[in-house]
Enzyme design. Sequence first.
Site, PDB file in Angstrom:
ATOM      1  N   SER A  12     -16.126   4.026 -30.693  1.00 32.38           N
ATOM      2  CA  SER A  12     -15.482   3.333 -29.572  1.00 32.38           C
ATOM      3  C   SER A  12     -14.457   2.324 -30.078  1.00 32.38           C
ATOM      4  O   SER A  12     -14.005   1.477 -29.328  1.00 32.38           O
ATOM      5  CB  SER A  12     -16.540   2.613 -28.728  1.00 32.38           C
ATOM      6  OG  SER A  12     -17.315   1.754 -29.538  1.00 32.38           O
ATOM      7  N   THR A 142      -2.431  -4.157  16.637  1.00 20.78           N
ATOM      8  CA  THR A 142      -3.758  -3.576  16.448  1.00 20.78           C
ATOM      9  C   THR A 142      -3.519  -2.074  16.589  1.00 20.78           C
ATOM     10  O   THR A 142      -2.623  -1.668  17.343  1.00 20.78           O
ATOM     11  CB  THR A 142      -4.780  -4.031  17.511  1.00 20.78           C
ATOM     12  OG1 THR A 142      -4.305  -3.608  18.796  1.00 20.78           O
ATOM     13  CG2 THR A 142      -4.965  -5.535  17.535  1.00 20.78           C
ATOM     14  N   HIS A 143      -4.251  -1.276  15.866  1.00 20.24           N
ATOM     15  CA  HIS A 143      -4.041   0.185  15.842  1.00 20.24           C
ATOM     16  C   HIS A 143      -2.604   0.536  15.456  1.00 20.24           C
ATOM     17  O   HIS A 143      -2.101   1.582  15.876  1.00 20.24           O
ATOM     18  CB  HIS A 143      -4.356   0.828  17.206  1.00 20.24           C
ATOM     19  CG  HIS A 143      -5.642   0.360  17.806  1.00 20.24           C
ATOM     20  ND1 HIS A 143      -6.839   1.015  17.622  1.00 20.24           N
ATOM     21  CD2 HIS A 143      -5.928  -0.729  18.567  1.00 20.24           C
ATOM     22  CE1 HIS A 143      -7.798   0.368  18.252  1.00 20.24           C
ATOM     23  NE2 HIS A 143      -7.271  -0.706  18.829  1.00 20.24           N
ATOM     24  N   SER A 264      17.285   6.437  -4.869  1.00 23.06           N
ATOM     25  CA  SER A 264      16.872   7.815  -5.102  1.00 23.06           C
ATOM     26  C   SER A 264      17.918   8.472  -5.992  1.00 23.06           C
ATOM     27  O   SER A 264      19.101   8.131  -5.935  1.00 23.06           O
ATOM     28  CB  SER A 264      16.777   8.533  -3.759  1.00 23.06           C
ATOM     29  OG  SER A 264      17.032   9.903  -3.920  1.00 23.06           O
ATOM     30  N   LYS A 270      19.157   5.364  -0.173  1.00 21.02           N
ATOM     31  CA  LYS A 270      17.752   4.932  -0.218  1.00 21.02           C
ATOM     32  C   LYS A 270      17.519   3.590  -0.885  1.00 21.02           C
ATOM     33  O   LYS A 270      18.140   3.258  -1.886  1.00 21.02           O
ATOM     34  CB  LYS A 270      16.942   5.990  -0.980  1.00 21.02           C
ATOM     35  CG  LYS A 270      16.848   7.306  -0.238  1.00 21.02           C
ATOM     36  CD  LYS A 270      15.808   7.262   0.836  1.00 21.02           C
ATOM     37  CE  LYS A 270      14.542   7.920   0.306  1.00 21.02           C
ATOM     38  NZ  LYS A 270      13.488   7.865   1.288  1.00 21.02           N
ATOM     39  N   ASN A 272      13.882   2.317  -1.748  1.00 17.89           N
ATOM     40  CA  ASN A 272      12.451   2.601  -1.617  1.00 17.89           C
ATOM     41  C   ASN A 272      11.593   1.425  -2.109  1.00 17.89           C
ATOM     42  O   ASN A 272      11.904   0.836  -3.134  1.00 17.89           O
ATOM     43  CB  ASN A 272      12.088   3.842  -2.423  1.00 17.89           C
ATOM     44  CG  ASN A 272      12.822   5.072  -1.933  1.00 17.89           C
ATOM     45  OD1 ASN A 272      13.045   5.218  -0.727  1.00 17.89           O
ATOM     46  ND2 ASN A 272      13.220   5.927  -2.850  1.00 17.89           N
ATOM     47  N   GLU A 277       4.417   0.432  -3.627  1.00 22.56           N
ATOM     48  CA  GLU A 277       3.711   1.714  -3.704  1.00 22.56           C
ATOM     49  C   GLU A 277       2.901   1.838  -4.993  1.00 22.56           C
ATOM     50  O   GLU A 277       1.797   2.372  -4.999  1.00 22.56           O
ATOM     51  CB  GLU A 277       4.710   2.872  -3.605  1.00 22.56           C
ATOM     52  CG  GLU A 277       5.362   2.975  -2.244  1.00 22.56           C
ATOM     53  CD  GLU A 277       6.525   3.959  -2.252  1.00 22.56           C
ATOM     54  OE1 GLU A 277       6.385   5.026  -1.675  1.00 22.56           O
ATOM     55  OE2 GLU A 277       7.573   3.640  -2.839  1.00 22.56           O
ATOM     56  N   GLN A 309     -21.851   2.928 -23.945  1.00 22.20           N
ATOM     57  CA  GLN A 309     -20.597   2.733 -24.674  1.00 22.20           C
ATOM     58  C   GLN A 309     -19.392   3.085 -23.788  1.00 22.20           C
ATOM     59  O   GLN A 309     -18.300   2.558 -23.973  1.00 22.20           O
ATOM     60  CB  GLN A 309     -20.609   3.618 -25.920  1.00 22.20           C
ATOM     61  CG  GLN A 309     -19.363   3.564 -26.752  1.00 22.20           C
ATOM     62  CD  GLN A 309     -19.580   4.215 -28.107  1.00 22.20           C
ATOM     63  OE1 GLN A 309     -20.290   3.688 -28.936  1.00 22.20           O
ATOM     64  NE2 GLN A 309     -18.987   5.376 -28.322  1.00 22.20           N
ATOM     65  N   LYS A 312     -16.905   0.452 -21.308  1.00 21.92           N
ATOM     66  CA  LYS A 312     -15.729  -0.377 -21.572  1.00 21.92           C
ATOM     67  C   LYS A 312     -14.407   0.171 -21.022  1.00 21.92           C
ATOM     68  O   LYS A 312     -13.635  -0.597 -20.431  1.00 21.92           O
ATOM     69  CB  LYS A 312     -15.650  -0.713 -23.062  1.00 21.92           C
ATOM     70  CG  LYS A 312     -16.652  -1.829 -23.416  1.00 21.92           C
ATOM     71  CD  LYS A 312     -16.836  -2.071 -24.871  1.00 21.92           C
ATOM     72  CE  LYS A 312     -17.782  -1.130 -25.561  1.00 21.92           C
ATOM     73  NZ  LYS A 312     -19.151  -1.063 -24.980  1.00 21.92           N
TER      74      LYS A 312
HETATM   75  N1  ARG Z   1     -20.454   0.811 -29.660  1.00 23.06           N
HETATM   76  C1  ARG Z   1     -21.705   0.650 -29.001  1.00 23.06           C
HETATM   77  C2  ARG Z   1     -21.476   0.350 -27.507  1.00 23.06           C
HETATM   78  O1  ARG Z   1     -20.402   0.041 -27.158  1.00 23.06           O
HETATM   79  C3  ARG Z   1     -22.456  -0.445 -29.647  1.00 23.06           C
HETATM   80  C4  ARG Z   1     -23.957  -0.352 -29.565  1.00 23.06           C
HETATM   81  C5  ARG Z   1     -24.472   0.779 -30.354  1.00 23.06           C
HETATM   82  N2  ARG Z   1     -25.904   0.778 -30.405  1.00 23.06           N
HETATM   83  C6  ARG Z   1     -26.594   1.827 -30.806  1.00 23.06           C
HETATM   84  N3  ARG Z   1     -27.888   1.687 -30.828  1.00 23.06           N
HETATM   85  N4  ARG Z   1     -26.052   2.953 -31.149  1.00 23.06           N
HETATM   86  O2  ARG Z   1     -22.372   0.426 -26.711  1.00 23.06           O
END
Ligand code: ARG
Length: 444
Positions: A12, A142-143, A264, A270, A272, A277, A309, A312
Amino acid sequence: MDNLDFEQFMGSFSCDYRLVNSDITGSIAHVKMLVKSKIINSSDGREILSGLNSILKDLDKGWKLPEAEDIHYAVEKELIRRIGAVGGKMHTARSRNDQVATDLRIYLKNEIKDLLNLINSFQKTLLQKASQSIDIIMPGWTHLQPAQPISAAHNLLAYAQMLQRDKERFEDCYKRTDVLPLGNAALAGTSFKIDRIYSAKLLGFKNITENSLDGVSDRDFAVEFVFCTSLTSMHLTRFCEEIILWMNPEFNYITLDDKFTSGSSIMPQKRNPDCAEVIRGKSGRILGNLTALLTIIKSLPLSYNRDLQEDKPPVFDALDSIKICLKVINDMVESLKFIKKRTLKSAENGFMAATEIADYLAKRGVPFRTAHEKVKQIVSYCIENSKNLNQLSIEELNKFSKIFKKDVFACIDLKNIVLSKTSYGGTSKKQIFCQIKNLKRKIL
Ligand code: ARG
């Protein structure tokens, strides 16, 4: 499959690299705690701390850590490379499981503070714009149908109110993020005599987690965080939707700085509202991130599972998206100008004084339901005769009810209608001033 692909699949690093400062901050506190609790001696502690600080210094200069499976391994590997095997003592009484949960909390606590500032700035812009727009009359819908005339300031302030709730929600999310899991180790806690409260004190956490299994596997704070970004972004889309409509030549209520619109490649005429958006579109991503995160965590048995993991990317994507949207919408709204004549003209159409006429009768003793029916007939009469309500003569009105006197015309004057909405929270000037005053106390 080659090894590199597999390592990238399992790792990761590219995503959690941005946790590097939080990771080292967490490690510094952990090592200090280990020394204080006499789990490692102070000379080892000093060496580790100076190693971590030297890494921090190099990072500050723009140097990058070499790649590893994740940011936690990357820091530890670099530490050991710099100070030797003693660096391995840093991970005593700790696991990557409590470490990663700690890092994410440290990181999000800072980001929540940033977001609160961004929302606050946008509210200030709205407040300023509203203060300049109190006398601008526009149709309230409204609406998406003409309903009653309102002040443009009232419309803008509605968004400032939503954002106030968003801030409160982030503050609430902060409270649950402000709980430290460090010291839960892998899942069961540790037999080392650690001092978790000391770690929390060093890291500025208000509380520590109560159950080690929950501590390493809980990502509710992250879900809440992404939910808060989702709701904020959903609010932004509502505003953007109005901006897009207001920009449509059929309405032509506002202008924006050219920077926020685009032409455009084929149609020369145009202008826009692309920027609004894009903000509307980004919310699709943010809401998707919320679904992704909930789905990743759903059905996971206790405690840590590697699925976590995957938490994130959605958290960071939601964060980055909402931040840029808040900055952009702030600048866009700063450049927004109402075309007063157009909004007023539009408010004159659509029989928006109809409720006022019904209220006129009701205030003079006619049951509101009867008054409503009468005014419906008056509006039909107007449509048949291609007239507006304010073009009717008193004689015409008296055909529907003898109660009408000449003072009815003042009642249906658009400006007077807006001024008359003096109930708390209404669109009258007085109430708007009051709303601005109350908001200022919460914002400035
Ligand atoms: N890179 C892992 C995560 O983001 C860290 C924790 C890993 N723990 C493990 N027991 N493999 O969750």
